[in-house]
Scaffold this active site. Sequence first.
Site, short mmCIF file in Angstrom:
data_model
loop_
_atom_site.label_atom_id
_atom_site.label_comp_id
_atom_site.label_asym_id
_atom_site.label_seq_id
_atom_site.Cartn_x
_atom_site.Cartn_y
_atom_site.Cartn_z
N HIS A 99 0.86 -1.20 0.00
CA HIS A 99 0.00 0.00 0.00
C HIS A 99 0.89 1.24 0.00
CE1 HIS A 99 -3.17 2.80 1.19
NE2 HIS A 99 -4.02 1.86 0.81
N ASP B 277 -7.99 -5.33 0.09
CA ASP B 277 -8.48 -6.20 -0.99
C ASP B 277 -8.15 -7.67 -0.79
OD1 ASP B 277 -7.70 -3.41 -2.88
OD2 ASP B 277 -9.71 -4.28 -2.78
C1 SDX Z 1 -6.34 0.00 -2.74
O1 SDX Z 1 -4.52 4.55 -1.96
C2 SDX Z 1 -5.44 3.94 -1.29
O2 SDX Z 1 -5.81 4.31 -0.22
C3 SDX Z 1 -6.02 2.71 -2.01
C4 SDX Z 1 -7.03 1.88 -1.23
C5 SDX Z 1 -8.30 2.66 -0.92
O3 SDX Z 1 -9.00 2.28 0.04
O4 SDX Z 1 -8.62 3.58 -1.74
O5 SDX Z 1 -6.43 1.45 0.00
C6 SDX Z 1 -7.46 0.64 -2.01
O6 SDX Z 1 -6.10 0.36 -3.86
C7 SDX Z 1 -5.47 -0.99 -2.00
C8 SDX Z 1 -4.26 -1.47 -2.86
C9 SDX Z 1 -4.78 -2.58 -3.78
N1 SDX Z 1 -3.73 -2.95 -4.76
C10 SDX Z 1 -3.11 -4.14 -4.71
O7 SDX Z 1 -3.26 -4.96 -3.81
C11 SDX Z 1 -2.19 -4.39 -5.91
C12 SDX Z 1 -0.84 -4.90 -5.40
N2 SDX Z 1 -0.15 -3.80 -4.67
C13 SDX Z 1 0.81 -3.04 -5.45
O8 SDX Z 1 0.42 -2.80 -6.78
C14 SDX Z 1 1.34 -1.82 -4.67
O9 SDX Z 1 1.60 -2.25 -3.39
C15 SDX Z 1 0.51 -0.55 -4.59
C16 SDX Z 1 0.12 -0.04 -5.94
C17 SDX Z 1 -0.72 -0.79 -3.78
C18 SDX Z 1 1.37 0.51 -3.90
O10 SDX Z 1 2.44 0.76 -4.72
P1 SDX Z 1 3.52 1.90 -4.37
O11 SDX Z 1 3.17 2.64 -3.15
O12 SDX Z 1 3.80 2.67 -5.60
O13 SDX Z 1 4.74 1.04 -3.90
P2 SDX Z 1 5.89 0.62 -4.82
O14 SDX Z 1 5.34 0.11 -6.13
O15 SDX Z 1 6.87 1.73 -4.86
O16 SDX Z 1 6.47 -0.62 -3.99
C19 SDX Z 1 7.61 -0.51 -3.22
C20 SDX Z 1 8.36 -1.83 -3.44
C21 SDX Z 1 8.72 -2.06 -4.90
O17 SDX Z 1 9.85 -2.92 -4.90
P3 SDX Z 1 11.33 -2.23 -5.08
O18 SDX Z 1 11.29 -1.41 -6.36
O19 SDX Z 1 11.53 -1.36 -3.85
O20 SDX Z 1 12.27 -3.42 -5.15
O21 SDX Z 1 7.51 -2.93 -3.07
C22 SDX Z 1 7.26 -3.73 -4.22
C23 SDX Z 1 7.57 -2.87 -5.43
O22 SDX Z 1 7.94 -3.70 -6.53
N3 SDX Z 1 5.85 -4.07 -4.17
C24 SDX Z 1 5.37 -5.30 -4.38
C25 SDX Z 1 3.98 -5.19 -4.17
N4 SDX Z 1 3.67 -3.93 -3.85
C26 SDX Z 1 4.84 -3.24 -3.87
N5 SDX Z 1 5.96 -6.46 -4.70
C27 SDX Z 1 5.15 -7.52 -4.84
N6 SDX Z 1 3.82 -7.52 -4.64
C28 SDX Z 1 3.21 -6.37 -4.31
N7 SDX Z 1 1.91 -6.35 -4.12
#
Ligand code: SDX
Length: 440
Positions: free
Chosen positions: A317, A375
């Site tokens: 998140h 989720d």
């Molecule tokens: C919702 O914003 C809100 O409040 C949203 C929400 C709401 O109520 O409105 O809470 C609802 O959208 C919840 C989130 C649902 N999405 C998912 O579950 C999809 C999977 N999650 C990812 O896509 C991700 O965690 C995000 C999009 C939710 C957040 O992404 P960020 O903040 O841009 O974080 P990031 O991509 O910079 O991640 C940091 C690191 C990265 O690795 P490095 O580059 O540091 O090596 O963590 C990794 C990312 O690759 N990472 C994940 C991951 N989420 C982040 N790796 C594997 N699986 C994941 N789910």
Amino acid sequence: MSAAEKIIAPAPSKKAATLSVDGKTVSFPIYDAVEGQSVMDISKLYAETGMFTYDPGFVSTASCESKITFIDGDKGILRYRGYDIDQLAEKCDFLEVAHLLLNGELPNKKQKAEFDRAITLHTMVHEQAHFLFRGFPRASHPMAIMVGATASLSAFYHDSLDINVADQRELAAYRLIAKMPTLAAMAYKYSIGQPFIYPQNDLGFTENFLNMMFSTPCEKYKVNPTLARAMDKILILHADHEQNASTSTVRLAGSSGANPFACLGAGIASLWGPAHGGANEAVIDMLQEIGDVKNIPDFIKKVKDKQSGVKLMGFGHRVYKNYDPRAKVLHSTCSEVLKELGKIDEPLLKIAVELERIALSDEYFVERKLYPNVDFYSGIIYRAMGIPSKMFTVLFAVARTVGWVAQWKEMMEDPKTKIGRPRQLFTGASPRGFVPMEKR
Ligand code: SDX
């Protein structure tokens, strides 16, 4: 004084931030939050320095001032108008929370009865709106229908389009909260070839929604009160979440003066993305792809391999770097619903619980502070209730409509509001002479 008193201007703190650039020092006022991060007001940065800030994804950017929802991502705290989310989920019903988000206070008995009645009387959609559905193939994703149908409501309700009139803004907000479940149930019925079920004014908000989803004209349908209560809790947990992608979309659309029905159509479009509200559907696809607890280690390996592009859906998140407090409530609600339905051995729950256990002890996820989010468990509950995965994000939209209209209303009442118009870092072509077709 109600917690929803008008936003006048943030209280500047004694502190200021200074920036030195090209030998010039500029200072920016700092505003302190009631809770959480202070902000530095950089609105005069361009005028003073000729430069823009650069913050793709708005990781360090506050887009507005708000009094509605507070999140502490490090501590896993979520509060609506100062009340902890787990208290609201346990002790309120959805419309009670809707009143709180919209008006800033929990309603007393009389206010609750009036608000419930006002919403109930707007649950039917214009009869001609039924024809909108006929234009969609039956196999359409219901979110495609919801984007279109919600924005199209502006074609039917001309007496609630003038965003400069407070009564019309309130009427539009009530209509959107009341009609979203009706449109959602219609999208589901349309996809399975069953007739639309009209709202029943003697049913509560969530019972009415479940009745429109599952009853048919052929026999009496009794809503299971345990499932209705579970659904009500789920709607509360999804109702608002500060300036997330879809809420920011609604605010940006609304800043141009667009009508609220069109703004929420834009919000639904943004929520549809798998990185946002579409994740609940993607979690079920992921759990089904894993198929068995023994396949989890291989799946985790794929997630850690960046080349695979595979994400652990329902994890991570932008704000929560701790367990999403909503996921905790949803996990216990999931067990309640599965027990009520005699599905406590649901294989997908077993895979989800084991996946969570492994991920929370694996360095890759721990160092990135990746925890289950809202989720991760919701889809298992919906599936157990007989709701198809394509409808999961639609249910998210039904709940988040309350947050969207509350945030839109707050923005419309904020005297600082102006049209949102970000700038850019241009790295395209330098000026060049035109090349006629024959010379290309
Ligand atoms: C919702 O914003 C809100 O409040 C949203 C929400 C709401 O109520 O409105 O809470 C609802 O959208 C919840 C989130 C649902 N999405 C998912 O579950 C999809 C999977 N999650 C990812 O896509 C991700 O965690 C995000 C999009 C939710 C957040 O992404 P960020 O903040 O841009 O974080 P990031 O991509 O910079 O991640 C940091 C690191 C990265 O690795 P490095 O580059 O540091 O090596 O963590 C990794 C990312 O690759 N990472 C994940 C991951 N989420 C982040 N790796 C594997 N699986 C994941 N789910």
